[in-house]
Design an enzyme around this catalytic site. Structure first.
Site, PDB file in Angstrom:
ATOM      1  N   ASP A 168       0.872  -1.187   0.000  1.00 22.10           N
ATOM      2  CA  ASP A 168       0.000   0.000   0.000  1.00 22.10           C
ATOM      3  C   ASP A 168       0.897   1.222   0.000  1.00 22.10           C
ATOM      4  O   ASP A 168       1.524   1.545   1.006  1.00 22.10           O
ATOM      5  CB  ASP A 168      -0.887  -0.025   1.261  1.00 22.10           C
ATOM      6  CG  ASP A 168      -1.523   1.327   1.542  1.00 22.10           C
ATOM      7  OD1 ASP A 168      -1.757   2.097   0.591  1.00 22.10           O
ATOM      8  OD2 ASP A 168      -1.782   1.614   2.737  1.00 22.10           O
ATOM      9  N   GLY A 201       1.187   5.062  -0.133  1.00 21.02           N
ATOM     10  CA  GLY A 201       0.513   6.349   0.005  1.00 21.02           C
ATOM     11  C   GLY A 201       1.469   7.476  -0.350  1.00 21.02           C
ATOM     12  O   GLY A 201       2.647   7.226  -0.635  1.00 21.02           O
ATOM     13  N   ASP A 257      -6.316   3.668  -3.294  1.00 21.04           N
ATOM     14  CA  ASP A 257      -6.469   3.426  -1.844  1.00 21.04           C
ATOM     15  C   ASP A 257      -7.928   3.510  -1.426  1.00 21.04           C
ATOM     16  O   ASP A 257      -8.391   2.779  -0.539  1.00 21.04           O
ATOM     17  CB  ASP A 257      -5.621   4.422  -1.040  1.00 21.04           C
ATOM     18  CG  ASP A 257      -5.926   5.884  -1.383  1.00 21.04           C
ATOM     19  OD1 ASP A 257      -6.215   6.179  -2.565  1.00 21.04           O
ATOM     20  OD2 ASP A 257      -5.887   6.730  -0.470  1.00 21.04           O
ATOM     21  N   THR A 261       4.903   3.974   2.524  1.00 25.85           N
ATOM     22  CA  THR A 261       4.616   2.746   1.788  1.00 25.85           C
ATOM     23  C   THR A 261       4.665   1.597   2.792  1.00 25.85           C
ATOM     24  O   THR A 261       5.628   1.481   3.542  1.00 25.85           O
ATOM     25  CB  THR A 261       5.656   2.537   0.672  1.00 25.85           C
ATOM     26  OG1 THR A 261       5.568   3.644  -0.226  1.00 25.85           O
ATOM     27  CG2 THR A 261       5.413   1.245  -0.102  1.00 25.85           C
TER      28      THR A 261
HETATM   29  N1  LIG Z   1       0.153   6.793  14.817  1.00 24.89           N
HETATM   30  C1  LIG Z   1       0.505   7.965  14.261  1.00 24.89           C
HETATM   31  N2  LIG Z   1       0.759   9.052  15.059  1.00 24.89           N
HETATM   32  C2  LIG Z   1       1.100  10.231  14.505  1.00 24.89           C
HETATM   33  N3  LIG Z   1       1.198  10.450  13.194  1.00 24.89           N
HETATM   34  C3  LIG Z   1       0.964   9.418  12.379  1.00 24.89           C
HETATM   35  C4  LIG Z   1       0.605   8.134  12.854  1.00 24.89           C
HETATM   36  N4  LIG Z   1       0.422   7.326  11.788  1.00 24.89           N
HETATM   37  C5  LIG Z   1       0.642   8.086  10.694  1.00 24.89           C
HETATM   38  N5  LIG Z   1       0.969   9.333  11.051  1.00 24.89           N
HETATM   39  C6  LIG Z   1       1.243  10.452  10.172  1.00 24.89           C
HETATM   40  O1  LIG Z   1       0.087  10.657   9.396  1.00 24.89           O
HETATM   41  C7  LIG Z   1       0.449  11.084   8.080  1.00 24.89           C
HETATM   42  C8  LIG Z   1      -0.165  10.175   7.100  1.00 24.89           C
HETATM   43  O2  LIG Z   1       0.468   8.923   7.189  1.00 24.89           O
HETATM   44  P1  LIG Z   1       0.007   7.699   6.312  1.00 24.89           P
HETATM   45  O3  LIG Z   1      -1.267   7.185   6.860  1.00 24.89           O
HETATM   46  O4  LIG Z   1       1.124   6.734   6.219  1.00 24.89           O
HETATM   47  O5  LIG Z   1      -0.261   8.448   4.924  1.00 24.89           O
HETATM   48  P2  LIG Z   1      -0.266   7.927   3.433  1.00 24.89           P
HETATM   49  O6  LIG Z   1      -1.078   6.659   3.411  1.00 24.89           O
HETATM   50  O7  LIG Z   1      -0.901   9.048   2.690  1.00 24.89           O
HETATM   51  O8  LIG Z   1       1.148   7.706   3.019  1.00 24.89           O
HETATM   52  C9  LIG Z   1       1.959  11.087   8.004  1.00 24.89           C
HETATM   53  O9  LIG Z   1       2.409  12.410   8.146  1.00 24.89           O
HETATM   54  C10 LIG Z   1       2.374  10.196   9.185  1.00 24.89           C
HETATM   55  O10 LIG Z   1       3.619  10.579   9.700  1.00 24.89           O
HETATM   56  C1  LIG Z   2      -6.905  11.558  -2.223  1.00 20.45           C
HETATM   57  C2  LIG Z   2      -5.554  10.855  -2.253  1.00 20.45           C
HETATM   58  C3  LIG Z   2      -4.469  11.881  -2.564  1.00 20.45           C
HETATM   59  C4  LIG Z   2      -5.299  10.242  -0.868  1.00 20.45           C
HETATM   60  O1  LIG Z   2      -4.015   9.668  -0.866  1.00 20.45           O
HETATM   61  P1  LIG Z   2      -3.158   9.336   0.463  1.00 20.45           P
HETATM   62  O2  LIG Z   2      -3.517  10.341   1.485  1.00 20.45           O
HETATM   63  O3  LIG Z   2      -3.565   7.939   0.883  1.00 20.45           O
HETATM   64  O4  LIG Z   2      -1.733   9.366   0.033  1.00 20.45           O
HETATM   65  C5  LIG Z   2      -5.577   9.700  -3.299  1.00 20.45           C
HETATM   66  O5  LIG Z   2      -6.628   8.844  -3.029  1.00 20.45           O
HETATM   67  C6  LIG Z   2      -5.670  10.210  -4.714  1.00 20.45           C
HETATM   68  O6  LIG Z   2      -4.684  10.602  -5.299  1.00 20.45           O
HETATM   69  N1  LIG Z   2      -6.909  10.180  -5.288  1.00 20.45           N
HETATM   70  C7  LIG Z   2      -7.176  10.561  -6.658  1.00 20.45           C
HETATM   71  C8  LIG Z   2      -8.412  11.388  -6.777  1.00 20.45           C
HETATM   72  C9  LIG Z   2      -9.688  10.705  -6.269  1.00 20.45           C
HETATM   73  O7  LIG Z   2      -9.650   9.773  -5.448  1.00 20.45           O
HETATM   74  O8  LIG Z   2     -10.775  11.110  -6.709  1.00 20.45           O
HETATM   75  K   LIG Z   3      -3.825   5.716   2.565  1.00 25.09           K
END
Ligand SMILES: Nc1ncnc2c1ncn2[C@@H]1O[C@H](COP(=O)(O)OP(=O)(O)O)[C@@H](O)[C@H]1O
Ligand SMILES: CC(C)(COP(=O)(O)O)[C@@H](O)C(=O)NCCC(=O)O
Ligand SMILES: [K+]
Length: 259
Positions: free
Chosen positions: A6, A8, A109, A12
């Protein structure tokens, strides 16, 4: 065994699924220039460290960052001899195709979260995922993703405040003791925490008003449990929802291949 990835915009996550449970969950920052060899060095070191006997035969990828998919494909091919399923590509079938405006590329996602949540809870759901962005995915009664809401993520909001205002420091998100902050950091923490509680509750309330059936709200992402302390109205919080959705989609594609 299945390796579910996954990716993000911030992190990752790799998880190994043996058909019954996840053997491990490994997290690295998302970086489009990371090579297949670099992924493998990192991955194999950690798998060995945890003493896991990983026999990877299949790989599935969900990525909100299109550029990383190339190197992840090479990683799957070179080290596990398999062609990965990539959510959002035509060859990856979805149990419940989304119903959105023509030409819309829904974030993979969000499709994965919807499938994972539907498999566990059935339909009529709002899935709230606290990632780089905070997304609200509406899952219809029949399991289809039918739209939602995209809001700036919690850390993104804090970072934007710090970047744009010279006197505001970098702060971490936490639940403040009081709403009225008596120092700068406490004021910022209160703004983001209670602002976010208001945002999530307000958006969910409006979605519920617009949708004509009762809905349940499922929270996911690392920050969901923190926000649950602030009277956000989750019916369930599930940290492994995206990973679970990936296993559901992988199963569905395997069954479609053999039937
Ligand atoms: N348990 C946690 N406590 C604090 N911050 C967190 C926690 N888990 C994730 N984050 C923060 O939340 C943000 C989003 O993380 P994440 O869910 O991995 O995003 P993405 O899926 O978009 O990569 C990041 O800035 C990460 O550091
Ligand atoms: C909205 C998001 C940026 C969220 O991504 P994430 O926070 O998980 O990195 C992603 O789902 C995305 O790029 N979406 C494309 C546009 C849409 O879902 O309509
Ligand atoms: K995500």
């Amino acid at each position: 065994m299945l390796l579910a990835i996954d990716c993000g915009n911030t992190n990752t996550v790799f998880s190994i699924w043996d058909g019954r449970s996840f053997l491990c969950t490994l997290r690295t920052s998302t970086h489009h220039a990371r090579t297949a060899d670099a992924y493998f060095t990192w991955f194999s070191t950690l798998v060995k460290h945890y003493g896991i006997e990983a026999n990877i035969t299949d790989v599935i990828i969900s990525s909100t960052v299109p550029r990383v998919v190339f190197n992840l494909r090479v990683f799957a091919d070179r080290f596990f001899g398999c062609r990965p399923l990539v959510v959002g590509k035509p060859e990856c079938l979805l149990p419940h195709p989304p119903r959105v405006d023509p030409g819309t590329q829904v974030g993979p996602d969000r499709l994965v979260n919807s499938e994972g949540a539907y498999e566990r809870h059935g339909g009529d759901l709002i899935v709230v995922d606290f990632g780089t962005a905070t997304t609200f995915d509406v899952v219809a009664q029949d399991g289809a993703y039918v739209g939602g809401v995209i809001a700036p993520g919690v850390n993104l909001s804090l970072e934007a405040l710090h970047m744009a205002a010279a006197a505001l420091p970098h702060v971490d998100v936490t639940k403040p003791q009081k709403v009225i902050g008596t120092n700068t950091v406490a004021c910022m923490q209160s703004g983001v925490f209670w602002g976010y509680v208001g945002l999530v509750n307000g958006v969910c309330e409006r979605i519920r008003a617009e949708y004509d059936r009762p809905m349940r709200i499922i929270g996911t992402g690392g920050l969901a449990s923190l926000f649950a302390q602030g009277d956000m109205l989750f019916d369930a919080i599930e940290d492994d929802l995206t990973m679970h959705g990936l296993t559901v989609i992988h199963d569905y594609n395997k069954k479609a291949q053999t039937s």
